[in-house]
Design an enzyme around this catalytic site. Structure first.
Site, mmCIF file in Angstrom:
data_model
loop_
_atom_site.group_PDB
_atom_site.id
_atom_site.type_symbol
_atom_site.label_atom_id
_atom_site.label_comp_id
_atom_site.label_asym_id
_atom_site.label_seq_id
_atom_site.Cartn_x
_atom_site.Cartn_y
_atom_site.Cartn_z
ATOM 1 N N THR A 74 2.953 1.747 4.547
ATOM 2 C CA THR A 74 3.941 2.687 5.077
ATOM 3 C C THR A 74 5.078 2.889 4.087
ATOM 4 O OG1 THR A 74 3.449 2.251 7.406
ATOM 5 C CG2 THR A 74 5.670 3.015 6.890
ATOM 6 N N ASN A 154 -8.345 6.635 9.278
ATOM 7 C CA ASN A 154 -8.329 5.299 9.857
ATOM 8 C C ASN A 154 -8.916 5.230 11.260
ATOM 9 O OD1 ASN A 154 -5.748 6.851 10.052
ATOM 10 N ND2 ASN A 154 -5.297 5.322 11.611
ATOM 11 N N SER A 202 -2.733 -1.043 0.903
ATOM 12 C CA SER A 202 -2.132 -2.256 1.454
ATOM 13 C C SER A 202 -3.137 -3.390 1.462
ATOM 14 C CB SER A 202 -1.645 -1.985 2.883
ATOM 15 O OG SER A 202 -0.950 -3.093 3.411
ATOM 16 N N THR A 240 13.870 -9.493 -5.273
ATOM 17 C CA THR A 240 13.001 -10.566 -5.740
ATOM 18 C C THR A 240 11.571 -10.365 -5.243
ATOM 19 O OG1 THR A 240 14.868 -12.092 -5.738
ATOM 20 C CG2 THR A 240 12.665 -13.063 -5.776
ATOM 21 N N CYS A 327 -1.049 1.468 14.685
ATOM 22 C CA CYS A 327 0.332 1.943 14.660
ATOM 23 C C CYS A 327 0.647 2.869 15.826
ATOM 24 C CB CYS A 327 0.615 2.650 13.342
ATOM 25 S SG CYS A 327 0.533 1.538 11.919
#
Length: 380
Positions: A74, A154, A202, A240, A327
């Site tokens: 996303t 999907n 992902s 980071t 989702c």
């Protein structure tokens, strides 16, 4: 004795591969240096990130310097669309082309951009969920900023003709983004053959960890940074690095490259077996392209059987499946994908998605088919 639950919702997420966990563990414990630090602890972590970037790039035929790690698919979709739109808007381009079946990460970003002065064309798809390259060509305008079309859907698994669309756009100088979250790690992808300028995926969709997304940005594309601050991700995404997650993504990508073809053959055979067995049910309807689709996904509905009833009965029988995109879980409206494919609200609201994976056994497929056949016989 109750049966062990069977997970058949791999399109929502996949279990972490044991090999991936093994390579991640040191970076959650002993190798804790910050990859941006100059001392030995930091440099050890930095080397691991660089290695994972190379492994991840190989999954899509990219160069390591074209790979940027994010927190999710996303985030990658948002970054690509918002940044390309911003750059192209400065050149007077305020039109976006996408499809009516995109994931919410693209769809909602487009809606946001509409509120900021862009116009968006949502292309229709055919009954199999496929967009025509000719429709893309017809939708282009002199002020088209970008085109964003998913690689594979999907919910129904239909694979889009991205290479054809990419070739078309290349002659017009219009950037192409593709959401490959469902496709990456499952079908061969090559960014040059596809002709894409940006590609999102992902790790958790191909047996890697959650919380790690990837955005490919073609070398030479000048986009603004997503986050400002430090120099991480070559000054494009400050913060980071999630070293353990990045290492896990690299390992999962390497495993996918090595095993993709054999896994695709196995899953396609099992999915076709399931389709054949369920095809004997009166009133069953399958959704999606029967040929050009991801091997492990099967979307279907049974006339006279409510979606929630079938899901509950299957859950009680020990099978985890879904109503579509994770989702959109909990949504009461019909699937926008199935509606775009021409299904009525009633047809869309009785459809469920089954998605097989690495640990799915042939016996699981047979047992699932038995369960659906039994439930259908009781209803009919």
């Amino acid at each position: 004795m109750s049966r062990v639950p069977v997970y058949l919702d791999h399109a929502a997420t996949t279990p972490l591969d044991a090999r991936v966990l093994d390579v991640m563990l040191p970076y959650l414990t002993a190798v804790y240096g910050n990859p941006s630090s100059q001392h030995a602890f930091g440099q050890e972590a930095r080397r691991a990130v660089l290695r994972a970037r190379t492994q991840t790039a190989a999954l899509i035929g990219a160069s390591p310097e074209e790979i940027y790690f994010t927190s999710s698919g996303t985030e990658s979709d948002n970054w690509a669309l918002r940044s390309i739109a911003a750059v192209r808007r400065a050149a007077g381009c305020r039109h976006i082309v996408t499809t009516a079946i995109e994931h919410a990460a693209v769809r909602e970003t487009c809606r946001m951009l509409e509120g900021r002065g862009f116009s968006v064309t949502y292309l229709p798809v055919d009954g199999a969920g496929r967009v025509a390259p000719s429709a893309v060509a017809a939708a282009l305008r002199t002020d088209t900023a970008l085109v964003s079309i998913m690689t594979a859907n999907n919910e129904v698994g239909t694979i889009q003709p991205i290479a054809e669309i990419g070739a078309l756009l290349r002659t017009r100088g219009i950037p192409l983004h593709t959401d490959a979250v469902q496709a990456a790690g499952h079908i061969p992808l090559d960014v040059d053959m596809l002709g894409v300028d940006a590609l999102s995926f992902s790790a958790h969709k191909f047996y890697g960890p959650k919380g790690i997304g990837v955005l490919y940005i073609r070398r030479g594309m000048r986009l603004p940074p997503l986050l400002y601050g430090g120099a991480q991700e070559r000054d494009m995404r400050a913060g980071t690095e999630n070293t353990a997650g990045i290492v896990g993504c690299g390992c999962a990508a390497e495993c996918a490259v090595a095993e993709m073809r054999a896994e695709e053959v196995r899953l396609r055979a099992d999915t076709e077996l399931l389709r054949a067995r369920l095809g004997t049910i009166d009133g069953i309807a399958f959704h999606g392209d029967p040929q050009t689709r991801l091997a492990g996904i099967l979307n279907f509905g049974i006339k006279g059987m409510a979606q929630d009833t079938l899901l509950i009965r299957l859950d009680l029988a020990g099978f985890a499946v879904s109503a579509g995109s994770a989702c959109s879980a909990g949504a009461v409206h019909p699937s926008h994908v199935l509606r775009a494919m021409g299904c009525t609200d009633e047809e869309a609201q009785r459809a469920i998605r089954v998605s097989l994976g690495r640990q799915t056994k042939r016996s699981d497929v047979d047992a699932f088919a038995d369960a659906v056949l039994q439930i259908a016989s009781e209803v009919h």
